[in-house]
Design an enzyme around this catalytic site. Structure first.
Site: not given
Lengths: 264, 264, 264, 264
Positions: B78, B97, B99, B167
């Site tokens: 990613e 980034h 989660h 996501h």
């Protein structure tokens, strides 16, 4: 420095580390202590995460929150919370300001704190609220000016806890230990009050039960037992090899010695 | 390698470990940094759990997310998230980034992020959303192609936070520390926002309060104090006997030196 | 013992400790592995808390869950879960049975598991349920008889996850790592699904997204990266002085004798 | 002191530390044991946080909760809970009184405890409640007078768990291990029951399942396995470098060397 003063300074440093270790404070927030020999002064750490506060890092302030001498290091911007409460409340010997996650759901929903057990009674039933916006309009929410601290102190009134909208909580006590005990136990009560509210209607102490139960820390061994244990837990956390590097072998040894071992 | 570059690389490695240690990242997710001397390049770790990222394991990428030289190791699939945001936003120097569990209940219910205290103001009020399905239909949800990264960067626009349906979250910052501070504090705000929503209606900062409070990290010691503490906590966790690296005194010294000790 | 077999046994022991360390298993529950050289056999630990499982403590069973030789130690009463699934599903190489707190709110409210992100796709959308009471009436809820295990295996069908009413979860995988990855990631998804449901309606992956995202562990480095990290975390936890004593019989005996580990 | 008595005293000290380590007890609460040789006596620690209880610190009480000899140290004010239950219930060999956070949401909303899995069956279905206010009006909520303890014992009746309004829980067992197992497993069930209730209606064991499942600890290895593991976890926590006992450099060095190095 007198032995009494030295011990008091050590105690307020430990208080910050206990409050951090028990989840009341994280990188922000602080516990202060009125000067034991001079009611017109108080001690608060230099700008530092609570878990890293040391007796050596304490700064002596007057009640206008001006340092007694140039500290030469960064200071907390919200120290007026402490100074203005000491000014307004001669009976208060220690103040803790925090944004504990335990309280934020109550704060964010303007839900009154209520004691769900005798242990939570030290927070009172529905302690007062304060909203910085009421007196000062849009701000960055920091209580940084003397008038902001004074406004908060008025909201506290004769209570021991004041909830600050969109901000956090300020707690007062008749001693450092009393203040930390109150801060920790009200956080735990708040935490469970929130969970309880997610499943039903909350049953709270009667006014009479609250008043009687709030005296428990003065009358029983609960406060001593709790403080000793929390200090022991700080010592456990600090004495691991981790801390070693944090300062020097010598410094690392110190919290240990003062931490869990000593028992009054 | 210049001393400045070497320090920057050390800092981004530490950033990954801080974000892991504070619960933003687990085995997935990553923090990158734009090359301090070349705005057309950025650094991101080789494929590695964030808590295991090292300065040595960083790969240098161009803004099309192609490695400057064959890294000979597995790469994050990613990475275009980072490259495309650096391309679209010259003011962004660092991207994270993640989660984080803190955000997933908001993400899963398409609930807007709102700052419930001044500390959460760094996420803004109701930051934008992005849904990979809108532009690309059914995918495996990984943002792996440049056009997917570019689409996400468009959704981010001039904000610092973008919520990704089904996501996670992507965060930007003007420096590595700013990015990590924003990532951690927005996670904590999100966590408490969720708990608050389970018991009532949430009170949020006014637009004016949000704008003023979002400046706090720039104007006060809060950011330095927080970073120092989080670095200290990484050092504590890493330096315990547990860690592989701790098995040799020399190796053990390394994270320590880079860890919490240094103070600017 | 071949090197391959020895490594496989080490891996399944590690799998139990990883699943314990990541919160899937506590004192109960277990991960097994089909014999790598003999599809009619499987390995499961002697009765032991998962975090204390060792390669040496594994027992070899046939698919009727009879030990290959008298183990001379206490065995898990629910081993038929493993045997019957291996019997019914030749493609399954590893099974994990657990009662993770993450799943219990779903189990207790008969709420279907749904993947809220691509990471949770490995559990499928609404995996099947099983209720021991349907076939067997009132029992002590342990899956201890072959017919009970066979009934559960039928409910699992061709899925990788089966939810057991008033009991827990059973997970299957094409390898030990696949099984553990699936067990951990579905727990994390379930945990956040519960929190999300407490504040709103849950947005889930489309069927197409689910199928594509479920392939991620096979196609990317995510599985390797995760396993390495989880193993690293077990090593961290185990390498502290704590474990030391446990692995040396002599040392281990001490805390046990004093502590709790005495066995009647 | 006989070897049997000495071992029993060690076990009850460990029981307090296990209950603390597993989240049942914090600074308050306690586990006692009836004297193994004299049913008219019981052992309870001097006033001490549960995690700091030692065999040496136990005080011997008669069933009126008077110490057999002047202990010369602070005592728990709520010891009559133990004495009065031993008086009323000859089959009870151990008692645990706690205010675990797991139970407080149930207590605060007067929600009945129900077993959501076989593991939680040891608490029964809807165990009885007690409200100190019913018999005694406004008090400080401590169960400190013999008549208060006797009232609580009457509410317990022939059950093994009694929920105390605005206070906490008291648990009984046929042995120290049975009592601690019941205390821990009911806390875990309560914790998940609360989370389940926040998202739906809770499915519980049938009366028949409950009765059969409550026998599991007597019939299987679950109790031994759990106790061993919990004791192991106490040993881990206690044996870390932090603790007194690890203060010998030689001992501490050992685990480290063998420690984290090993990697598959």
């Amino acid at each position: 420095m007198s032995k009494k003063l030295s011990e008091a300074r050590t105690e307020v440093a430990l208080a910050n580390r206990i409050a951090a270790n028990e989840g009341v404070l994280d990188t922000l927030g602080h516990v202060s202590m009125r000067h034991p020999d001079n009611p017109h002064r108080y001690f608060l750490s230099r700008s530092s995460a609570p878990d890293m506060v040391t007796a050596e890092g304490l700064i002596e302030y007057d009640l206008d929150s001006q340092p007694a001498r140039d500290p030469g290091v960064a200071q907390y911007s919200e120290r007026v919370i402490h100074g203005e409460i000491y000014k307004a409340r001669p009976d208060v010997m220690s103040v803790c300001h925090h944004h504990s996650p335990s309280f934020l759901p109550l704060i964010a929903t303007r839900t009154d704190y209520v004691p769900i057990t005798h242990v939570g009674a030290v927070g009172g039933i529905k302690p007062p609220w304060w909203d910085q916006h009421d007196d000062f309009g849009d701000t960055n929410m920091l209580v940084a000016r003397p008038e902001e601290g004074a406004s908060l102190a008025r909201a506290l009134g004769s209570h021991w806890l004041v909830l600050m909208n969109r901000h956090g909580v300020t707690v007062a006590g008749v001693s450092v230990r009393d203040c930390v005990y109150r801060a920790i136990q009200t956080c735990r009560n708040a935490e469970q009050q929130v969970r309880a509210m997610s499943i039903g209607t909350v049953d709270i102490l009667s006014q009479g039960e609250m008043q009687l139960a709030a005296e428990i820390p003065k009358r029983t061994t609960a406060l001593i037992r709790s403080w000793d244990y929390w200090a022991f837990r700080v010592a456990k956390a600090s004495a691991s090899p981790k801390m070693a590097r944090a300062s020097s072998a010598k410094a690392a040894a110190k919290p240990r010695r003062r931490g869990g071992a000593r028992r009054r």
